[in-house]
Design a protein around this motif. Structure first.
Motif, PDB file in Angstrom:
ATOM      1  N   ARG A 170       6.495  11.267   1.119  1.00  0.00           N
ATOM      2  CA  ARG A 170       7.722  10.995   2.004  1.00  0.00           C
ATOM      3  C   ARG A 170       8.447   9.057   1.154  1.00  0.00           C
ATOM      4  O   ARG A 170       8.918   8.882   0.780  1.00  0.00           O
ATOM      5  CB  ARG A 170       6.865   9.986   3.073  1.00  0.00           C
ATOM      6  CG  ARG A 170       6.940  11.928   3.832  1.00  0.00           C
ATOM      7  CD  ARG A 170       6.111  10.940   5.126  1.00  0.00           C
ATOM      8  NE  ARG A 170       5.014  10.332   5.220  1.00  0.00           N
ATOM      9  CZ  ARG A 170       4.400   9.507   5.530  1.00  0.00           C
ATOM     10  NH1 ARG A 170       4.758   9.398   6.899  1.00  0.00           N
ATOM     11  NH2 ARG A 170       3.455   8.983   5.442  1.00  0.00           N
ATOM     12  N   ARG A 171       7.546   8.520   0.544  1.00  0.00           N
ATOM     13  CA  ARG A 171       7.805   7.677  -0.510  1.00  0.00           C
ATOM     14  C   ARG A 171       8.868   7.562  -1.197  1.00  0.00           C
ATOM     15  O   ARG A 171      10.221   7.172  -1.289  1.00  0.00           O
ATOM     16  CB  ARG A 171       6.574   6.990  -0.965  1.00  0.00           C
ATOM     17  CG  ARG A 171       6.789   4.957  -1.594  1.00  0.00           C
ATOM     18  CD  ARG A 171       5.718   5.105  -3.025  1.00  0.00           C
ATOM     19  NE  ARG A 171       5.692   5.975  -3.830  1.00  0.00           N
ATOM     20  CZ  ARG A 171       6.184   6.442  -4.870  1.00  0.00           C
ATOM     21  NH1 ARG A 171       7.017   4.797  -5.301  1.00  0.00           N
ATOM     22  NH2 ARG A 171       6.104   6.792  -6.347  1.00  0.00           N
ATOM     23  N   ASN A 172       8.932   8.679  -2.009  1.00  0.00           N
ATOM     24  CA  ASN A 172       9.881   9.118  -3.194  1.00  0.00           C
ATOM     25  C   ASN A 172      10.993   9.417  -3.011  1.00  0.00           C
ATOM     26  O   ASN A 172      11.844   9.502  -3.216  1.00  0.00           O
ATOM     27  CB  ASN A 172       9.178  10.257  -3.678  1.00  0.00           C
ATOM     28  CG  ASN A 172       7.527   9.752  -4.838  1.00  0.00           C
ATOM     29  OD1 ASN A 172       7.764   8.499  -5.615  1.00  0.00           O
ATOM     30  ND2 ASN A 172       6.948  10.938  -4.499  1.00  0.00           N
TER      31      ASN A 172
ATOM     32  N   ASP B 124       1.080   3.931  -3.753  1.00  0.00           N
ATOM     33  CA  ASP B 124       0.595   5.502  -3.400  1.00  0.00           C
ATOM     34  C   ASP B 124       1.342   7.029  -4.233  1.00  0.00           C
ATOM     35  O   ASP B 124       2.705   6.705  -4.008  1.00  0.00           O
ATOM     36  CB  ASP B 124       0.860   6.076  -2.188  1.00  0.00           C
ATOM     37  CG  ASP B 124      -0.249   7.450  -1.980  1.00  0.00           C
ATOM     38  OD1 ASP B 124      -0.967   7.582  -3.085  1.00  0.00           O
ATOM     39  OD2 ASP B 124      -0.050   7.856  -0.256  1.00  0.00           O
ATOM     40  N   ARG B 125       0.949   6.921  -5.693  1.00  0.00           N
ATOM     41  CA  ARG B 125       1.804   7.667  -6.660  1.00  0.00           C
ATOM     42  C   ARG B 125       1.741   9.582  -5.771  1.00  0.00           C
ATOM     43  O   ARG B 125       2.965  10.113  -6.155  1.00  0.00           O
ATOM     44  CB  ARG B 125       0.421   7.696  -7.377  1.00  0.00           C
ATOM     45  CG  ARG B 125       0.854   6.297  -8.114  1.00  0.00           C
ATOM     46  CD  ARG B 125      -0.502   6.895  -9.690  1.00  0.00           C
ATOM     47  NE  ARG B 125       0.201   5.171 -10.784  1.00  0.00           N
ATOM     48  CZ  ARG B 125       0.444   5.044 -11.656  1.00  0.00           C
ATOM     49  NH1 ARG B 125       1.475   6.376 -11.988  1.00  0.00           N
ATOM     50  NH2 ARG B 125       0.514   3.952 -12.314  1.00  0.00           N
ATOM     51  N   ASN B 126       1.178   9.985  -4.771  1.00  0.00           N
ATOM     52  CA  ASN B 126       1.273  10.913  -4.621  1.00  0.00           C
ATOM     53  C   ASN B 126       1.986  11.452  -2.989  1.00  0.00           C
ATOM     54  O   ASN B 126       1.848  12.447  -2.264  1.00  0.00           O
ATOM     55  CB  ASN B 126      -0.204  11.684  -4.629  1.00  0.00           C
ATOM     56  CG  ASN B 126      -1.025  12.066  -6.488  1.00  0.00           C
ATOM     57  OD1 ASN B 126      -0.037  11.889  -7.313  1.00  0.00           O
ATOM     58  ND2 ASN B 126      -1.671  11.775  -6.368  1.00  0.00           N
ATOM     59  N   ASP B 127       2.390  10.101  -2.494  1.00  0.00           N
ATOM     60  CA  ASP B 127       3.217  10.362  -1.685  1.00  0.00           C
ATOM     61  C   ASP B 127       4.987  10.806  -1.548  1.00  0.00           C
ATOM     62  O   ASP B 127       5.284  10.156  -2.283  1.00  0.00           O
ATOM     63  CB  ASP B 127       3.522   9.231  -1.299  1.00  0.00           C
ATOM     64  CG  ASP B 127       3.778   8.866   0.465  1.00  0.00           C
ATOM     65  OD1 ASP B 127       3.835   9.626   1.481  1.00  0.00           O
ATOM     66  OD2 ASP B 127       3.666   7.801   0.946  1.00  0.00           O
TER      67      ASP B 127
ATOM     68  N   LYS C 141       0.795  -1.260   0.060  1.00  0.00           N
ATOM     69  CA  LYS C 141       0.046   0.331  -0.102  1.00  0.00           C
ATOM     70  C   LYS C 141       0.806   1.278   0.265  1.00  0.00           C
ATOM     71  O   LYS C 141       0.480   2.237  -0.426  1.00  0.00           O
ATOM     72  CB  LYS C 141      -0.624  -0.324   0.824  1.00  0.00           C
ATOM     73  CG  LYS C 141      -2.062   1.223   1.091  1.00  0.00           C
ATOM     74  CD  LYS C 141      -3.054   1.114   2.497  1.00  0.00           C
ATOM     75  CE  LYS C 141      -3.271   2.104   3.181  1.00  0.00           C
ATOM     76  NZ  LYS C 141      -3.887   1.570   4.642  1.00  0.00           N
ATOM     77  N   PHE C 142       2.189   1.327   0.758  1.00  0.00           N
ATOM     78  CA  PHE C 142       2.849   2.348   1.072  1.00  0.00           C
ATOM     79  C   PHE C 142       3.719   2.460  -0.380  1.00  0.00           C
ATOM     80  O   PHE C 142       3.666   3.969  -0.918  1.00  0.00           O
ATOM     81  CB  PHE C 142       3.950   2.142   1.602  1.00  0.00           C
ATOM     82  CG  PHE C 142       4.744   3.097   1.948  1.00  0.00           C
ATOM     83  CD1 PHE C 142       5.030   4.149   2.606  1.00  0.00           C
ATOM     84  CD2 PHE C 142       5.974   3.133   1.414  1.00  0.00           C
ATOM     85  CE1 PHE C 142       5.789   5.213   2.647  1.00  0.00           C
ATOM     86  CE2 PHE C 142       6.711   3.935   1.867  1.00  0.00           C
ATOM     87  CZ  PHE C 142       6.644   4.921   2.627  1.00  0.00           C
TER      88      PHE C 142
END
Length: 66
Positions: free
Chosen positions: A34-36, A29-32, A25-26
């Motif tokens: 923090r993930r990027n 998420d394309r608009n995160d 799920k993390f």
């Protein structure tokens, strides 16, 4: 990932499945932001590690023969 969603006592297959589900799920998420940021920092750190370890080899030096 909220801290309340993860149980402290979860272990075994259910805990692993829950961890994999939250990781997917993390990652999905394309608009995160923090993930990027984490992905880019991880890739940068991996690149630095590879570059530092490859620089230890001197391919032009004569090899020691035992």
């Amino acid at each position: 990932m909220s801290g309340g969603a993860i149980k402290k006592g979860s272990s075994g297959p259910a805990g692993v499945i829950q961890w994999i589900g939250s990781a997917c799920k993390f990652a999905a998420d394309r608009n995160d932001f923090r993930r990027n940021l984490l992905v880019n920092l991880g890739l940068f750190a991996a690149g630095v590690w590879v570059a530092r370890n490859l620089s230890d080899f001197d391919l032009m030096s004569p090899q020691a023969v035992a």
